[in-house]
Design an enzyme around this catalytic site. Structure first.
Site, PDB file in Angstrom:
ATOM      1  N   HIS A  23       8.030 -24.428  71.146  1.00 30.00           N
ATOM      2  CA  HIS A  23       6.878 -23.527  71.305  1.00 30.00           C
ATOM      3  C   HIS A  23       5.874 -24.073  72.321  1.00 30.00           C
ATOM      4  O   HIS A  23       5.818 -25.277  72.604  1.00 30.00           O
ATOM      5  CB  HIS A  23       6.181 -23.315  69.957  1.00 30.00           C
ATOM      6  CG  HIS A  23       5.608 -24.579  69.383  1.00 30.00           C
ATOM      7  ND1 HIS A  23       4.407 -25.122  69.808  1.00 30.00           N
ATOM      8  CD2 HIS A  23       6.076 -25.426  68.434  1.00 30.00           C
ATOM      9  CE1 HIS A  23       4.153 -26.236  69.149  1.00 30.00           C
ATOM     10  NE2 HIS A  23       5.160 -26.456  68.307  1.00 30.00           N
ATOM     11  N   GLU A 134       9.684 -26.307  61.459  1.00 32.22           N
ATOM     12  CA  GLU A 134       9.274 -27.675  61.724  1.00 32.22           C
ATOM     13  C   GLU A 134       9.391 -28.518  60.457  1.00 32.22           C
ATOM     14  O   GLU A 134       9.543 -27.991  59.344  1.00 32.22           O
ATOM     15  CB  GLU A 134       7.842 -27.680  62.270  1.00 32.22           C
ATOM     16  CG  GLU A 134       7.269 -29.034  62.654  1.00 32.22           C
ATOM     17  CD  GLU A 134       8.089 -29.799  63.691  1.00 32.22           C
ATOM     18  OE1 GLU A 134       9.260 -30.120  63.383  1.00 32.22           O
ATOM     19  OE2 GLU A 134       7.554 -30.091  64.776  1.00 32.22           O
TER      20      GLU A 134
END
Length: 278
Positions: A23, A134
């Site tokens: 990201h 994550e």
């Protein structure tokens, strides 16, 4: 090791092309650069992109269009957090949304983005997958919102694979061990063989990529391992070929041709030579 390696050859239907993307810059990245303890701040719950992060998204969007990659993607997989979904939509989404023409991938100003809505016209399908999230636990920036909160913000993203509306994976007092991230990553990569798509963009996170690729890279030449396993920067893209060496997938080739149509004698010349030696 002498530095040499045998060349490898694999059937094309046993391979997928994966475009791995971390990201763009999130608000938590900025503050944690100054003080690592900022990761623990509840102010960064489900962190969104910064204005600089959106500039990174725009630059990657330009790149994937100029190199032709955007036209080849069959599927976009994204971790179901604001920063990854914003990145995925900003890079691979359609142009400006016109009311009533289609379902938007992202509505205007979603996640404090100050962005116009993105159209889903002419785009590959987008699907949110929990497995590529994550490192789980402790850090609020890695905790997701409820799926019911995301759906109005990202109407054209498919959230059907989420097992629960609320985030039951993230624990406030237990940090997922590195080995756990790697194991989850391997499960994710094996799951990819259940998909028919051949060229897939995956928008995910630094920790997930590092620990998963480190697990995969342990079997490779040190130079290749270094190339594969190094940490991703914000909005970095790396393209890799993923090979089904364990024969998990069930796809058959769409390009192989059996030959001998119509039927006729075709004894191989090398077999004739061997027979003459007997």
């Amino acid at each position: 090791m002498d530095g040499t390696a045998d060349p490898s050859l694999f059937p094309s239907h046993r391979c997928k092309t994966l475009h791995l993307i971390r990201h763009a810059q999130g608000i938590h990245n900025v503050e944690a650069e100054k003080d690592h303890k900022a990761f623990l701040s509840p102010n960064f719950f489900d962190a969104h992109l910064t204005p600089l992060g959106w500039q990174q998204v725009d630059n990657l969007r330009t790149h994937v269009r100029e190199c032709g990659l955007s036209k080849r993607i069959d599927l976009v997989i994204t971790s179901p957090l604001l920063r990854t979904m914003q990145t995925a939509v900003g890079v691979f989404g359609g142009d400006s949304y016109e009311d009533g023409t289609d379902l938007p991938l992202m509505v205007a100003n979603a996640g404090k983005s100050d962005r116009s809505a993105y159209s889903s016209l002419g785009c590959p399908p987008f699907v949110a997958v929990e497995l590529c999230r994550e490192h789980l636990g402790v850090r609020p920036c890695d905790k997701r919102r409820s799926i019911n909160e995301y759906v109005p913000l990202f109407p054209a993203i498919d959230f059907s694979l989420a097992k629960s509306d609320e985030d039951i994976w993230w624990k406030p007092d237990i940090r997922e061990p590195n080995e756990g991230v790697a194991a989850r990553g391997m499960k994710f990569f094996n799951w990819l063989w259940t998909r028919k798509e051949k060229e897939i963009a995956i928008v995910t996170h630094s920790g997930f990529l590092f620990h998963t690729l480190k697990e995969l890279g342990n079997r490779y030449h040190p130079l290749m391992r270094e190339e594969i396993c190094k940490h991703f920067t914000n909005c970095e893209l790396r393209s890799m070929v993923f090979v089904d060496t364990n024969m998990i997938g069930s796809d058959s080739s769409t390009t192989n041709y059996p030959g001998k149509i119509p039927q006729g004698p075709d004894l191989p010349s090398d077999k004739i030579a061997l027979d003459n030696l007997k």
